[in-house]
Motif scaffolding. Structure first.
Motif, PDB file in Angstrom:
ATOM      1  N   MET A 146       0.743  -1.163  -0.007  1.00 38.98           N
ATOM      2  CA  MET A 146      -0.208  -0.026  -0.021  1.00 38.98           C
ATOM      3  C   MET A 146       1.056   1.819   0.170  1.00 38.98           C
ATOM      4  O   MET A 146       1.778   1.461   0.496  1.00 38.98           O
ATOM      5  N   GLU A 147       0.181   2.108  -0.657  1.00 45.13           N
ATOM      6  CA  GLU A 147       1.319   3.144  -0.844  1.00 45.13           C
ATOM      7  C   GLU A 147       0.431   4.665   0.003  1.00 45.13           C
ATOM      8  O   GLU A 147      -0.374   3.646   1.087  1.00 45.13           O
ATOM      9  N   SER A 148       0.760   5.884   0.985  1.00 46.03           N
ATOM     10  CA  SER A 148       1.011   6.297   2.224  1.00 46.03           C
ATOM     11  C   SER A 148      -0.812   6.181   2.197  1.00 46.03           C
ATOM     12  O   SER A 148      -1.943   6.172   1.157  1.00 46.03           O
ATOM     13  N   TYR A 149      -2.140   6.376   2.828  1.00 46.20           N
ATOM     14  CA  TYR A 149      -2.824   5.905   2.839  1.00 46.20           C
ATOM     15  C   TYR A 149      -3.850   6.839   4.038  1.00 46.20           C
ATOM     16  O   TYR A 149      -2.855   6.752   5.513  1.00 46.20           O
ATOM     17  N   PRO A 150      -4.808   7.374   4.244  1.00 45.11           N
ATOM     18  CA  PRO A 150      -4.996   8.391   5.757  1.00 45.11           C
ATOM     19  C   PRO A 150      -5.821   7.014   6.717  1.00 45.11           C
ATOM     20  O   PRO A 150      -6.551   6.024   6.421  1.00 45.11           O
ATOM     21  N   SER A 151      -4.689   7.723   7.442  1.00 41.61           N
ATOM     22  CA  SER A 151      -5.018   5.717   8.659  1.00 41.61           C
ATOM     23  C   SER A 151      -6.142   5.750   9.289  1.00 41.61           C
ATOM     24  O   SER A 151      -7.142   4.862   9.225  1.00 41.61           O
ATOM     25  N   LYS A 152      -7.013   7.054   9.353  1.00 40.17           N
ATOM     26  CA  LYS A 152      -8.168   6.882   9.567  1.00 40.17           C
ATOM     27  C   LYS A 152      -9.447   6.520   8.932  1.00 40.17           C
ATOM     28  O   LYS A 152     -10.326   5.263   9.982  1.00 40.17           O
TER      29      LYS A 152
END
Length: 242
Positions: A146-152
């Protein structure tokens, strides 16, 4: 943002399209249909990651009102489905409900975000994710590609998937609730306005023949099966389940 399979936007897009397709079967098809074999290889994708629910070979008609107007809560049937995706309560009781499809879809959601198989080396994906979630190690099981992603967004997505995979039927959300929650997550994602306008665009249908019946979510196909966009447009398909 680069759109790849490991991209959170693509994952939510796939999940939302799949959920809308199943919601169509449960609520808009006449008569309503229980798919009974929701799994990764029965959700096909076009090049824009638009999900299409396919393969109705095990599907069953939902209960219809009796002479007094009552609707049975389930269909009693021989257990059919795919190990790892099979609703455990349906397996034990032989009572098929709309929540059986919800459970199977929840497993697909977990696959999307973790990259794990439903059953692998004696480990069950639902159990493994539940353990990680309970121990506060939820981010350790997210697919490393996975590339960067919103944790929420990732946490809400996993919580939804786990809710879908509750052992008890009544504890699971309905498909209407699943779609609403996915739409909420979708709007939480960066550039949500752009994504929403993209998701409502209608593309000309181009049909390709899959090269293998075991194609997975990572294989890009276009199909004329039920899709999330069809639900929004009000198009009614004729599906003849067994």
């Amino acid at each position: 943002m680069k759109k790849t399979y490991q991209d959170m936007v693509s994952i939510v897009r796939i999940a939302l399209g799949s959920a809308k397709g199943i919601l169509y079967l449960h609520m808009e098809a006449n008569p309503p249909i229980y798919h009974r074999d929701i799994k990764a290889s029965n959700i096909l994708l076009d090049p824009r990651f638009t999900a299409k629910v396919a393969d109705f070979g095990l599907s069953r008609l939902a209960p219809v009102p009796d002479l007094e107007g009552g609707v049975p809560a389930h269909v009693s049937t021989v257990v059919k489905g795919t190990p790892g995706y099979l609703d455990p309560e349906y397996f034990l009781t032989h009572k098929l409900t709309d929540k059986s499809d919800v459970y199977s879809l929840g497993v697909v959601f977990l696959e999307l975000l973790t990259g794990m198989h439903p059953i692998s080396h004696g480990k069950n994906i639902v159990r493994e994710v539940n353990i990680a979630y309970s121990s506060g190690m939820i981010f350790s099981i997210i697919d490393g590609r996975m590339e960067s992603y919103p944790s929420k967004c990732a946490v809400k997505f996993i919580e939804l998937a786990l809710n879908c995979c509750h052992d008890e039927t009544d504890t699971r959300p309905s498909m209407v609730e699943v779609v609403k929650e996915l739409e909420t997550i979708w709007l939480m994602m960066p550039e949500s306005d752009t994504k929403m306008s993209e998701s409502t665009e209608s593309d000309p249908e181009k049909v390709f023949t899959p090269t293998s019946s075991s194609s997975t979510l990572k294989t890009l196909y276009t199909s004329q099966d039920i899709s999330g966009s069809d639900l929004a447009s009000g198009i009614i398909h004729t599906v003849t389940p067994r």
